[in-house]
Design a protein around this motif. Structure first.
Motif, PDB file in Angstrom:
ATOM      1  N   ILE A 384       0.830  -1.209   0.000  1.00  0.00           N
ATOM      2  CA  ILE A 384       0.000   0.000   0.000  1.00  0.00           C
ATOM      3  C   ILE A 384       0.864   1.258   0.000  1.00  0.00           C
ATOM      4  O   ILE A 384       0.527   2.253  -0.662  1.00  0.00           O
ATOM      5  CB  ILE A 384      -0.952  -0.014   1.220  1.00  0.00           C
ATOM      6  CG1 ILE A 384      -1.934  -1.175   1.102  1.00  0.00           C
ATOM      7  CG2 ILE A 384      -1.715   1.298   1.328  1.00  0.00           C
ATOM      8  CD1 ILE A 384      -2.732  -1.218  -0.194  1.00  0.00           C
ATOM      9  N   ILE A 385       1.994   1.232   0.709  1.00  0.00           N
ATOM     10  CA  ILE A 385       2.916   2.374   0.667  1.00  0.00           C
ATOM     11  C   ILE A 385       3.442   2.545  -0.765  1.00  0.00           C
ATOM     12  O   ILE A 385       3.557   3.672  -1.274  1.00  0.00           O
ATOM     13  CB  ILE A 385       4.081   2.190   1.660  1.00  0.00           C
ATOM     14  CG1 ILE A 385       3.552   2.174   3.098  1.00  0.00           C
ATOM     15  CG2 ILE A 385       5.111   3.309   1.499  1.00  0.00           C
ATOM     16  CD1 ILE A 385       4.591   1.804   4.140  1.00  0.00           C
ATOM     17  N   ALA A 386       3.743   1.408  -1.423  1.00  0.00           N
ATOM     18  CA  ALA A 386       4.197   1.459  -2.815  1.00  0.00           C
ATOM     19  C   ALA A 386       3.109   2.058  -3.711  1.00  0.00           C
ATOM     20  O   ALA A 386       3.399   2.837  -4.626  1.00  0.00           O
ATOM     21  CB  ALA A 386       4.570   0.061  -3.296  1.00  0.00           C
ATOM     22  N   HIS A 387       1.852   1.703  -3.436  1.00  0.00           N
ATOM     23  CA  HIS A 387       0.753   2.263  -4.229  1.00  0.00           C
ATOM     24  C   HIS A 387       0.669   3.768  -4.048  1.00  0.00           C
ATOM     25  O   HIS A 387       0.469   4.520  -5.011  1.00  0.00           O
ATOM     26  CB  HIS A 387      -0.588   1.624  -3.825  1.00  0.00           C
ATOM     27  CG  HIS A 387      -1.764   2.283  -4.492  1.00  0.00           C
ATOM     28  ND1 HIS A 387      -2.574   3.194  -3.849  1.00  0.00           N
ATOM     29  CD2 HIS A 387      -2.238   2.195  -5.770  1.00  0.00           C
ATOM     30  CE1 HIS A 387      -3.499   3.622  -4.691  1.00  0.00           C
ATOM     31  NE2 HIS A 387      -3.328   3.032  -5.846  1.00  0.00           N
ATOM     32  N   TYR A 388       0.815   4.235  -2.816  1.00  0.00           N
ATOM     33  CA  TYR A 388       0.784   5.681  -2.546  1.00  0.00           C
ATOM     34  C   TYR A 388       1.880   6.385  -3.338  1.00  0.00           C
ATOM     35  O   TYR A 388       1.660   7.435  -3.946  1.00  0.00           O
ATOM     36  CB  TYR A 388       0.938   5.928  -1.050  1.00  0.00           C
ATOM     37  CG  TYR A 388       0.658   7.352  -0.632  1.00  0.00           C
ATOM     38  CD1 TYR A 388      -0.604   7.733  -0.211  1.00  0.00           C
ATOM     39  CD2 TYR A 388       1.667   8.323  -0.676  1.00  0.00           C
ATOM     40  CE1 TYR A 388      -0.862   9.045   0.172  1.00  0.00           C
ATOM     41  CE2 TYR A 388       1.413   9.635  -0.301  1.00  0.00           C
ATOM     42  CZ  TYR A 388       0.150   9.987   0.122  1.00  0.00           C
ATOM     43  OH  TYR A 388      -0.108  11.291   0.493  1.00  0.00           O
ATOM     44  N   VAL A 408      -6.921   9.097   1.315  1.00  0.00           N
ATOM     45  CA  VAL A 408      -7.653   8.729   2.534  1.00  0.00           C
ATOM     46  C   VAL A 408      -7.504   7.239   2.811  1.00  0.00           C
ATOM     47  O   VAL A 408      -7.160   6.822   3.921  1.00  0.00           O
ATOM     48  CB  VAL A 408      -9.152   9.085   2.405  1.00  0.00           C
ATOM     49  CG1 VAL A 408      -9.929   8.586   3.628  1.00  0.00           C
ATOM     50  CG2 VAL A 408      -9.325  10.587   2.234  1.00  0.00           C
ATOM     51  N   PHE A 409      -7.747   6.407   1.771  1.00  0.00           N
ATOM     52  CA  PHE A 409      -7.820   4.962   1.989  1.00  0.00           C
ATOM     53  C   PHE A 409      -6.464   4.293   2.171  1.00  0.00           C
ATOM     54  O   PHE A 409      -6.357   3.302   2.902  1.00  0.00           O
ATOM     55  CB  PHE A 409      -8.595   4.296   0.850  1.00  0.00           C
ATOM     56  CG  PHE A 409     -10.066   4.603   0.870  1.00  0.00           C
ATOM     57  CD1 PHE A 409     -10.808   4.481   2.044  1.00  0.00           C
ATOM     58  CD2 PHE A 409     -10.725   5.021  -0.279  1.00  0.00           C
ATOM     59  CE1 PHE A 409     -12.165   4.770   2.074  1.00  0.00           C
ATOM     60  CE2 PHE A 409     -12.084   5.295  -0.263  1.00  0.00           C
ATOM     61  CZ  PHE A 409     -12.805   5.174   0.919  1.00  0.00           C
ATOM     62  N   ASP A 410      -5.408   4.799   1.504  1.00  0.00           N
ATOM     63  CA  ASP A 410      -4.090   4.186   1.704  1.00  0.00           C
ATOM     64  C   ASP A 410      -3.624   4.297   3.160  1.00  0.00           C
ATOM     65  O   ASP A 410      -3.237   3.285   3.757  1.00  0.00           O
ATOM     66  CB  ASP A 410      -3.061   4.824   0.762  1.00  0.00           C
ATOM     67  CG  ASP A 410      -3.104   4.199  -0.638  1.00  0.00           C
ATOM     68  OD1 ASP A 410      -3.827   3.196  -0.808  1.00  0.00           O
ATOM     69  OD2 ASP A 410      -2.423   4.701  -1.545  1.00  0.00           O
ATOM     70  N   PRO A 411      -3.661   5.489   3.772  1.00  0.00           N
ATOM     71  CA  PRO A 411      -3.298   5.563   5.198  1.00  0.00           C
ATOM     72  C   PRO A 411      -4.234   4.734   6.078  1.00  0.00           C
ATOM     73  O   PRO A 411      -3.786   4.112   7.056  1.00  0.00           O
ATOM     74  CB  PRO A 411      -3.424   7.059   5.516  1.00  0.00           C
ATOM     75  CG  PRO A 411      -3.239   7.746   4.205  1.00  0.00           C
ATOM     76  CD  PRO A 411      -3.859   6.839   3.201  1.00  0.00           C
ATOM     77  N   MET A 412      -5.538   4.708   5.741  1.00  0.00           N
ATOM     78  CA  MET A 412      -6.481   3.899   6.516  1.00  0.00           C
ATOM     79  C   MET A 412      -6.120   2.417   6.464  1.00  0.00           C
ATOM     80  O   MET A 412      -6.205   1.701   7.467  1.00  0.00           O
ATOM     81  CB  MET A 412      -7.904   4.098   5.998  1.00  0.00           C
ATOM     82  CG  MET A 412      -8.593   5.358   6.494  1.00  0.00           C
ATOM     83  SD  MET A 412     -10.265   5.533   5.804  1.00  0.00           S
ATOM     84  CE  MET A 412     -11.065   4.068   6.465  1.00  0.00           C
ATOM     85  N   LEU A 413      -5.711   1.953   5.293  1.00  0.00           N
ATOM     86  CA  LEU A 413      -5.325   0.556   5.143  1.00  0.00           C
ATOM     87  C   LEU A 413      -4.105   0.219   5.990  1.00  0.00           C
ATOM     88  O   LEU A 413      -4.061  -0.830   6.654  1.00  0.00           O
ATOM     89  CB  LEU A 413      -5.031   0.241   3.666  1.00  0.00           C
ATOM     90  CG  LEU A 413      -6.234  -0.124   2.809  1.00  0.00           C
ATOM     91  CD1 LEU A 413      -5.891  -0.018   1.325  1.00  0.00           C
ATOM     92  CD2 LEU A 413      -6.714  -1.536   3.132  1.00  0.00           C
ATOM     93  N   ILE A 414      -3.120   1.091   5.989  1.00  0.00           N
ATOM     94  CA  ILE A 414      -1.912   0.837   6.778  1.00  0.00           C
ATOM     95  C   ILE A 414      -2.244   0.807   8.269  1.00  0.00           C
ATOM     96  O   ILE A 414      -1.777  -0.070   9.007  1.00  0.00           O
ATOM     97  CB  ILE A 414      -0.834   1.899   6.463  1.00  0.00           C
ATOM     98  CG1 ILE A 414      -0.370   1.732   5.012  1.00  0.00           C
ATOM     99  CG2 ILE A 414       0.351   1.770   7.413  1.00  0.00           C
ATOM    100  CD1 ILE A 414       0.426   2.883   4.476  1.00  0.00           C
ATOM    101  N   VAL A 415      -3.076   1.736   8.719  1.00  0.00           N
ATOM    102  CA  VAL A 415      -3.518   1.734  10.120  1.00  0.00           C
ATOM    103  C   VAL A 415      -4.284   0.448  10.424  1.00  0.00           C
ATOM    104  O   VAL A 415      -4.099  -0.174  11.479  1.00  0.00           O
ATOM    105  CB  VAL A 415      -4.392   2.972  10.425  1.00  0.00           C
ATOM    106  CG1 VAL A 415      -5.045   2.843  11.795  1.00  0.00           C
ATOM    107  CG2 VAL A 415      -3.557   4.246  10.346  1.00  0.00           C
TER     108      VAL A 415
END
Length: 466
Positions: A384-388, A408-415
């Protein structure tokens, strides 16, 4: 499309059709966690398990949208790990690649061990090692012949699982409409709504259900791994990923609702498959044998996918490595498959019967498998960090298969992944594997940072840290 257009630059072939990919997507969404583990998760939290499945299902769908967006932009990649390498650096990709590959091998070893126990349901005197070697040889051969044969095998494996679930849902609806009575009472909505509570066994049980359900979803990302060998990937991939949410609603939520309509959830036996319990109620005496066949095909499907995926991941590792040893695994066979990667992965999976035969090793084997599964959370987070970073790069395709509201959703996914990892410590059986996962990250992460077979990645334009 002619033969040349069906072949990638590296020699692999785009032989998987839309029919294959859709069924692989369905099969990857449905695992033995539903057929065997649903009773355990229901007894933990009661009807609120539906909420757990919905929350985790939504986050998995978002993760698949992120992976899908990157694969849509570059469908030639055999694994999503390639994007970690591209956007987070060679050494981070090295860490993620080996971590994910080892996780696949361990899960494959667990599946082949399970296959032996399922076959012994009918043939109790047949040696486990013989069953394991036989299945591994057959499925490895399927993977070595051609990717189309793998796709065909997965198509029928998935079909068996789907028929079993739809049959149970239809049976449950029929029982509901006919006011069928079971030894525990009448089939009705009241079995779900009576004394409804979010935390019937306490908040700890509710929280500990999250990692259990999360790991039941593992394997969904296999949809993306087939992209490089799929005809018309930019047409097939969005459809396969977008339909994930419907599959979760029908095959997980639908099945769980039907199970709890039939049984008051307090009456379910956690030691027996809920499917066996439901089919037994309608007088199907062979219910246990039928469901044993279904879970056997489910485990064989998983092993088949593990061989396919681990072979592609090892090929990716070899392609990205500058070490002399790994150069032997960069080739593609005349059948268009990474044969060396498949064979070395299958050989390591073959260690399962050897390890299982050692005294006092069953708990250690289970521990290693659990720890490797926990590491998927780390790899997913890096993806997900790579996607960001992809969205911030010059590679970004504005008219591609976009993940909505990625900021919004990338940080939410990591959390979310961090929270799932923390939730492992709410169950005493999970804290040791979770700790082993952290130790792996520290030790192997340090080794990866000093690995000389990798080279610095060329910086991606407009990169910004998350």
């Amino acid at each position: 499309m002619n033969k040349q257009e069906n072949t990638n630059a590296d020699g692999t072939k785009r032989s998987l059709s839309n029919r294959h990919v859709q069924m692989i997507a369905l099969g990857g969404t449905i695992g033995t966690g539903l057929f065997l583990g649903a009773s355990t998760s229901i007894t933990k939290t009661g009807p609120s398990i539906i909420l757990v499945y919905m929350i985790i299902g939504i986050f998995f769908f978002l993760m698949m949208r992120g992976i899908g967006e990157m694969l849509y932009q570059d469908p030639s990649q055999h694994t999503f790990i390639a994007f970690i390498t591209r956007y987070l650096g060679q050494r981070t990709g090295y860490f993620a690649g080996w971590t994910y590959w080892i996780g696949l091998i361990c899960v494959g070893m667990a599946e082949i061990t399970a296959i032996a126990s399922y076959v012994q349901f009918w043939f109790p005197h047949l040696p486990a090692w013989l069953i394991q070697i036989s299945f591994l040889v057959i499925l490895t051969s399927v993977n070595l012949i051609a990717v189309r044969i793998f796709g065909e095998a997965e198509f029928w494996f998935a079909m068996i699982k789907i028929i079993a679930i739809l049959s149970m849902i239809a049976t449950g609806i029929m029982m509901l409409l006919t006011h069928f009575k079971t030894p525990t009472g009448q089939v009705s909505l009241g079995n779900i709504t009576t004394h409804l509570s979010l935390f019937p066994n306490g908040i700890n049980s509710f929280i500990s259900a999250f990692p259990m359900v999360f790991f039941a979803f593992l394997g969904m990302e296999f949809i993306g791994i087939t992209t490089a060998e799929t005809k018309n990937p930019r047409h097939v991939l969005p459809k396969a990923i977008n339909e994930v949410i419907y599959r979760i609603l029908i095959f997980y939520i639908g099945a769980l609702l039907v199970i709890m309509l039939i049984y008051p959830w307090q009456s379910l036996s956690a030691k027996q498959s809920p499917f066996v319990q439901v089919f037994s109620l309608v007088g199907l005496r062979a219910a246990a044998a039928i469901i044993n066949f279904v879970v056997l095909t489910s485990a064989a499907s998983s092993l088949n996918s593990m061989i396919y995926s681990s072979g592609r991941h090892f090929y990716q590792l070899a392609s990205e490595s500058h070490g002399r040893f790994m150069s032997h695994f960069k080739g593609i066979s005349t059948h268009g498959v990474p044969a060396q990667g498949i064979l070395i992965s299958a050989t390591l999976i073959l260690l399962a019967p050897v390890i299982s035969a050692l005294p006092y090793v069953s708990n250690a084997f289970s521990l290693i498998t659990s720890a490797s599964s926990d590491l998927y959370l780390i790899v997913y987070s890096l993806t997900i960090i790579a996607h960001y970073r992809y969205r911030q790069s010059a590679d970004f395709m504005p008219d591609g298969f976009l993940m909505p509201a990625y900021k919004v959703f990338d940080p939410m996914l990591i959390v979310f992944f961090i929270v799932i990892y923390i939730s492992l410590f709410f169950d005493s059986s999970n804290w040791l594997p979770a700790t082993m996962g952290i130790l792996w990250c520290v030790i192997f992460g340090f080794f990866s940072s000093r690995e000389r077979s990798t080279v610095p990645t060329v910086p991606v334009a407009n990169d910004k840290l998350l």
